[in-house]
Design an enzyme around this catalytic site. Structure first.
Site, mmCIF file in Angstrom:
data_model
loop_
_atom_site.group_PDB
_atom_site.id
_atom_site.type_symbol
_atom_site.label_atom_id
_atom_site.label_comp_id
_atom_site.label_asym_id
_atom_site.label_seq_id
_atom_site.Cartn_x
_atom_site.Cartn_y
_atom_site.Cartn_z
ATOM 1 N N THR A 229 -1.780 5.758 2.016
ATOM 2 C CA THR A 229 -3.035 4.955 1.914
ATOM 3 C C THR A 229 -3.329 4.113 3.323
ATOM 4 O OG1 THR A 229 -2.805 4.696 -0.267
ATOM 5 C CG2 THR A 229 -4.380 3.367 0.676
ATOM 6 N N ARG B 207 -5.949 6.254 -8.039
ATOM 7 C CA ARG B 207 -5.810 7.676 -7.865
ATOM 8 C C ARG B 207 -5.815 8.185 -9.479
ATOM 9 N NH1 ARG B 207 -0.482 7.839 -4.724
ATOM 10 N NH2 ARG B 207 -0.701 10.095 -4.930
ATOM 11 N N LEU C 255 0.795 -1.298 -0.114
ATOM 12 C CA LEU C 255 0.052 0.178 -0.126
ATOM 13 C C LEU C 255 0.848 1.237 -0.083
ATOM 14 C CD1 LEU C 255 -2.829 -0.541 2.681
ATOM 15 C CD2 LEU C 255 -3.070 -0.511 0.113
ATOM 16 N N ASP C 256 0.465 2.405 -0.603
ATOM 17 C CA ASP C 256 1.072 3.586 -0.518
ATOM 18 C C ASP C 256 1.463 4.075 0.875
ATOM 19 O OD1 ASP C 256 1.629 3.573 -3.212
ATOM 20 O OD2 ASP C 256 0.090 4.832 -3.770
ATOM 21 N N ARG C 257 1.964 4.813 1.207
ATOM 22 C CA ARG C 257 2.429 5.317 2.683
ATOM 23 C C ARG C 257 1.072 6.121 3.102
ATOM 24 N NH1 ARG C 257 3.532 10.039 5.076
ATOM 25 N NH2 ARG C 257 4.033 10.928 2.972
#
Length: 331
Positions: free
Chosen positions: A140, A246, A136-138
């Protein structure tokens, strides 16, 4: 004090590969350090490049195979972030965590101790090895599945790498009201040739990317960018491209609230990283992070084969924008 200061300086070695022969030095390093702008790289070359050769290397110097040099870098203190996490599901084989926004999953140039990987290592019992099966992105928040033993982690990673084997559902707060309640975004994506080396975009010959979207709620709030209309949407990525949800939502005119790359201005991404985000930018972003939450994971249990469905509730910052009255009452 001197030792502490020296400990903050470290060197990164580079050896130019044959396929980069003839490239400008600044272009070569821009390819190797994608998160930095060309201007920043040129300054690093002038100020922090170490080479034992007969003449100074410049940003415009053509590189050659075997050229070896080092870059002196200063390791800044790690940014403070939430190091705790919720447990959404746990059994003897797997752990599904509810990651807070802002906590990186893996170590980076800026984060080492403040990562989910490090926190899991601290908390795992003796005889177990907790490893994360996907990413997961930081910024998110939400669900991440981890195996407690290497053989379980391997099975989980295999599941997450296979198209259609795992169902993922994300909740996002977006600008504007989508016209339809349910729709598909089928737009090919690729990494852009852009100063922000991580920026993706819709490209005709890019990789296939499909996201299913359902509007959960439409509402209005007093926000300065794009007007008062906001929506809560549920997104199901059929494919798994970088930044897929996104980019897809921004491409149809409904960027995610707080998105520093695909929202009001992509310059905000660098400004935030360098600690110089001004008040206007913060107001336009509304939230400190992009409002994307991994809300549902459903997959076959790696040992029993039974379908496991795990859910994580909407986090407080997103809930406060969606339901401000409830947030005020609970506070």
């Amino acid at each position: 004090m001197e030792k502490e200061s020296e400990a903050q300086i470290y060197e990164v070695a580079f050896c130019v590969e044959p396929n980069y022969a003839g490239w400008r030095l600044d272009r070569y390093l821009a390819e190797k350090i994608r998160r930095l702008s060309r201007t920043r790289i040129q300054r690093i070359i002038r100020e922090d490049l170490v080479w034992e050769g007969p003449r100074q290397l410049k940003p415009s110097t053509p590189v050659w195979p075997g050229l070896t040099f080092r870059l002196r870098r200063r390791r800044d203190p790690e940014p403070v972030c939430e190091r705790d996490f919720g447990v959404a599901y746990e059994d003897e084989d797997i752990l599904v965590v509810d990651k807070p926004a802002g906590l990186p999953v893996h170590p980076t140039a800026r984060y080492f101790h403040h990562t989910l990987t490090a926190v899991l290592r601290e908390r795992q019992p003796q005889g177990e090895k907790w490893d994360i099966a996907h990413r997961l992105d930081r910024e998110t928040s939400g669900l991440l599945a981890c195996g407690k033993r290497p053989e379980i982690t391997r099975r989980l990673k295999d599941l997450f790498s296979r198209a259609g084997a795992v169902r993922k559902e994300y909740l996002a707060l977006v600008h504007g009201w989508p016209e339809e309640d349910e729709f598909r975004i089928d737009l090919p994506l690729a990494l852009l040739d852009h100063p922000l080396k991580v920026k993706m975009g819709v490209v005709p010959d890019g990789k296939e990317a499909l996201t299913l979207v359902r509007v959960e709620a439409r509402f209005e709030r007093d926000v300065p960018w794009r007007g008062p209309k906001l929506a809560l949407v549920r997104c199901i990525p059929v494919t798994g491209r970088q930044h897929q949800i996104r980019v897809h939502l921004a491409a149809i005119g409904h960027p995610i609230v707080g998105d520093k790359i695909y929202g009001p201005c992509d310059r905000y991404f660098v400004d935030f990283a360098e600690g110089r985000l001004d008040e206007q930018a913060r107001a336009e972003l509304v939230l400190e992070r992009h409002a994307l939450h991994a809300a549902v994971l459903a997959f076959p249990h790696p040992r029993t084969g039974e379908t496991l469905r795990v859910e994580a509730p909407l986090p407080a910052d997103m809930n406060a924008l969606l339901l401000p009255e409830a947030s005020t009452a609970s506070g």
